[in-house]
Design a protein around this motif. Sequence first.
Motif, PDB file in Angstrom:
ATOM      1  N   THR A  74       0.860  -1.180   0.000  1.00 15.99           N
ATOM      2  CA  THR A  74       0.000   0.000   0.000  1.00 15.99           C
ATOM      3  C   THR A  74       0.896   1.229   0.000  1.00 15.99           C
ATOM      4  O   THR A  74       2.077   1.158   0.360  1.00 15.99           O
ATOM      5  CB  THR A  74      -0.895   0.036   1.251  1.00 15.99           C
ATOM      6  N   GLN A  75       0.319   2.350  -0.362  1.00 19.71           N
ATOM      7  CA  GLN A  75       1.087   3.587  -0.350  1.00 19.71           C
ATOM      8  C   GLN A  75       1.581   3.885   1.071  1.00 19.71           C
ATOM      9  O   GLN A  75       2.716   4.307   1.269  1.00 19.71           O
ATOM     10  CB  GLN A  75       0.255   4.741  -0.885  1.00 19.71           C
ATOM     11  N   ASP A  76       0.730   3.624   2.064  1.00 19.90           N
ATOM     12  CA  ASP A  76       1.128   3.855   3.454  1.00 19.90           C
ATOM     13  C   ASP A  76       2.302   2.970   3.862  1.00 19.90           C
ATOM     14  O   ASP A  76       3.230   3.441   4.529  1.00 19.90           O
ATOM     15  CB  ASP A  76      -0.054   3.611   4.400  1.00 19.90           C
ATOM     16  N   SER A  77       2.277   1.698   3.474  1.00 21.65           N
ATOM     17  CA  SER A  77       3.375   0.800   3.852  1.00 21.65           C
ATOM     18  C   SER A  77       4.682   1.200   3.169  1.00 21.65           C
ATOM     19  O   SER A  77       5.750   1.117   3.769  1.00 21.65           O
ATOM     20  CB  SER A  77       3.031  -0.660   3.543  1.00 21.65           C
ATOM     21  N   ILE A  78       4.579   1.674   1.939  1.00 20.92           N
ATOM     22  CA  ILE A  78       5.777   2.120   1.220  1.00 20.92           C
ATOM     23  C   ILE A  78       6.360   3.363   1.887  1.00 20.92           C
ATOM     24  O   ILE A  78       7.573   3.444   2.120  1.00 20.92           O
ATOM     25  CB  ILE A  78       5.456   2.385  -0.264  1.00 20.92           C
ATOM     26  N   LEU A  79       5.506   4.323   2.207  1.00 19.37           N
ATOM     27  CA  LEU A  79       5.972   5.550   2.858  1.00 19.37           C
ATOM     28  C   LEU A  79       6.530   5.267   4.247  1.00 19.37           C
ATOM     29  O   LEU A  79       7.539   5.855   4.651  1.00 19.37           O
ATOM     30  CB  LEU A  79       4.848   6.580   2.922  1.00 19.37           C
ATOM     31  N   LYS A  80       5.908   4.356   4.978  1.00 16.06           N
ATOM     32  CA  LYS A  80       6.398   3.987   6.312  1.00 16.06           C
ATOM     33  C   LYS A  80       7.797   3.373   6.206  1.00 16.06           C
ATOM     34  O   LYS A  80       8.698   3.722   6.972  1.00 16.06           O
ATOM     35  CB  LYS A  80       5.432   3.003   6.976  1.00 16.06           C
ATOM     36  N   SER A  81       7.975   2.494   5.251  1.00 13.17           N
ATOM     37  CA  SER A  81       9.281   1.870   5.033  1.00 13.17           C
ATOM     38  C   SER A  81      10.328   2.904   4.613  1.00 13.17           C
ATOM     39  O   SER A  81      11.469   2.893   5.102  1.00 13.17           O
ATOM     40  CB  SER A  81       9.150   0.778   3.965  1.00 13.17           C
ATOM     41  N   ALA A  82       9.942   3.813   3.713  1.00 14.25           N
ATOM     42  CA  ALA A  82      10.861   4.849   3.248  1.00 14.25           C
ATOM     43  C   ALA A  82      11.262   5.770   4.402  1.00 14.25           C
ATOM     44  O   ALA A  82      12.440   6.103   4.564  1.00 14.25           O
ATOM     45  CB  ALA A  82      10.221   5.658   2.118  1.00 14.25           C
ATOM     46  N   ASN A  83      10.297   6.159   5.216  1.00 13.56           N
ATOM     47  CA  ASN A  83      10.595   7.039   6.354  1.00 13.56           C
ATOM     48  C   ASN A  83      11.474   6.334   7.391  1.00 13.56           C
ATOM     49  O   ASN A  83      12.354   6.958   7.993  1.00 13.56           O
ATOM     50  CB  ASN A  83       9.314   7.559   6.990  1.00 13.56           C
ATOM     51  N   ALA A  84      11.253   5.039   7.584  1.00 13.37           N
ATOM     52  CA  ALA A  84      12.107   4.274   8.503  1.00 13.37           C
ATOM     53  C   ALA A  84      13.544   4.233   7.982  1.00 13.37           C
ATOM     54  O   ALA A  84      14.501   4.355   8.766  1.00 13.37           O
ATOM     55  CB  ALA A  84      11.551   2.855   8.682  1.00 13.37           C
ATOM     56  N   GLU A  85      13.712   4.080   6.688  1.00  2.58           N
ATOM     57  CA  GLU A  85      15.057   4.066   6.089  1.00  2.58           C
ATOM     58  C   GLU A  85      15.718   5.440   6.229  1.00  2.58           C
ATOM     59  O   GLU A  85      16.901   5.535   6.552  1.00  2.58           O
ATOM     60  CB  GLU A  85      14.993   3.649   4.629  1.00  2.58           C
ATOM     61  N   ILE A  86      14.972   6.498   6.027  1.00  2.00           N
ATOM     62  CA  ILE A  86      15.511   7.843   6.183  1.00  2.00           C
ATOM     63  C   ILE A  86      15.954   8.045   7.646  1.00  2.00           C
ATOM     64  O   ILE A  86      17.054   8.559   7.894  1.00  2.00           O
ATOM     65  CB  ILE A  86      14.482   8.908   5.764  1.00  2.00           C
ATOM     66  N   ASP A  87      15.118   7.630   8.591  1.00  2.00           N
ATOM     67  CA  ASP A  87      15.486   7.741  10.001  1.00  2.00           C
ATOM     68  C   ASP A  87      16.738   6.930  10.304  1.00  2.00           C
ATOM     69  O   ASP A  87      17.616   7.389  11.050  1.00  2.00           O
ATOM     70  CB  ASP A  87      14.341   7.284  10.898  1.00  2.00           C
ATOM     71  N   ARG A  88      16.841   5.742   9.740  1.00  2.00           N
ATOM     72  CA  ARG A  88      18.029   4.902   9.938  1.00  2.00           C
ATOM     73  C   ARG A  88      19.280   5.605   9.429  1.00  2.00           C
ATOM     74  O   ARG A  88      20.313   5.662  10.086  1.00  2.00           O
ATOM     75  CB  ARG A  88      17.862   3.554   9.242  1.00  2.00           C
ATOM     76  N   LEU A  89      19.171   6.182   8.207  1.00  2.00           N
ATOM     77  CA  LEU A  89      20.311   6.874   7.620  1.00  2.00           C
ATOM     78  C   LEU A  89      20.721   8.102   8.420  1.00  2.00           C
ATOM     79  O   LEU A  89      21.904   8.463   8.479  1.00  2.00           O
ATOM     80  CB  LEU A  89      19.996   7.267   6.171  1.00  2.00           C
ATOM     81  N   LYS A  90      19.752   8.751   9.051  1.00  2.43           N
ATOM     82  CA  LYS A  90      20.045   9.912   9.891  1.00  2.43           C
ATOM     83  C   LYS A  90      20.587   9.519  11.259  1.00  2.43           C
ATOM     84  O   LYS A  90      21.007  10.368  12.033  1.00  2.43           O
ATOM     85  CB  LYS A  90      18.777  10.761  10.073  1.00  2.43           C
ATOM     86  N   GLY A  91      20.540   8.226  11.563  1.00  3.11           N
ATOM     87  CA  GLY A  91      21.066   7.748  12.837  1.00  3.11           C
ATOM     88  C   GLY A  91      20.061   7.782  13.959  1.00  3.11           C
ATOM     89  O   GLY A  91      20.430   7.700  15.132  1.00  3.11           O
ATOM     90  N   TYR A  92      18.782   7.898  13.631  1.00  2.00           N
ATOM     91  CA  TYR A  92      17.749   7.964  14.669  1.00  2.00           C
ATOM     92  C   TYR A  92      17.386   6.602  15.248  1.00  2.00           C
ATOM     93  O   TYR A  92      16.764   6.525  16.291  1.00  2.00           O
ATOM     94  CB  TYR A  92      16.479   8.619  14.131  1.00  2.00           C
ATOM     95  N   THR A  93      17.720   5.556  14.530  1.00  2.00           N
ATOM     96  CA  THR A  93      17.365   4.213  15.041  1.00  2.00           C
ATOM     97  C   THR A  93      18.571   3.349  15.136  1.00  2.00           C
ATOM     98  O   THR A  93      19.598   3.575  14.612  1.00  2.00           O
ATOM     99  CB  THR A  93      16.341   3.534  14.123  1.00  2.00           C
TER     100      THR A  93
END
Length: 168
Positions: free
Chosen positions: A149-168
């Motif tokens: 779903t669009q929501d699942s794709i955006l959630k995954s993308a945002n999680a990856e962005i947070d990972r790259l920023k060092g938030y997780t």
Amino acid sequence: MQREVTQSELEFFYIQTGEAIWQLQFFEEGLCKFYIILCVHFNCSGIDKENADIKLKQMNRKTLGQLIGLLEKTNKVPDSMLTDLKAFNELRKWVVHNSIRENGHDLYTDKGRESFALQMLKFTGMATTLHKSIRNTLMVLVTKAGYATQDSILKSANAEIDRLKGYT
């Protein structure tokens, strides 16, 4: 009128060239993924879910022209998109291979500098626009097919962005 390039003009040129190359790399990466997902979805070129990662690594070594040719052979890409991709590839050849050889002397005139800068900005804009078009086409393809779903794709993308920023 001939004159030397100023420091600020040179900085602008280098920044725009760097941005253009950066956007090209984002675009090429997106185009490779687009090709793989398209082929998995439409069962073409012997690409399926099981060998997609291996094929993606192979696709990442292809030139932009080769990728466009592969997309064209699928008969699943609209002609308008292929036309845009081919036009972008022609401009890419100029930016990457021929700009200095063909137009380096233009940097010593006001009109030439402006023309050169406009070409670089056009290229960056095309890369960004085409990348968004591919992203939107993929979003429609995977959501209509029920892969995500669009929501699942955006959630995954945002999680990856947070990972790259060092938030997780």
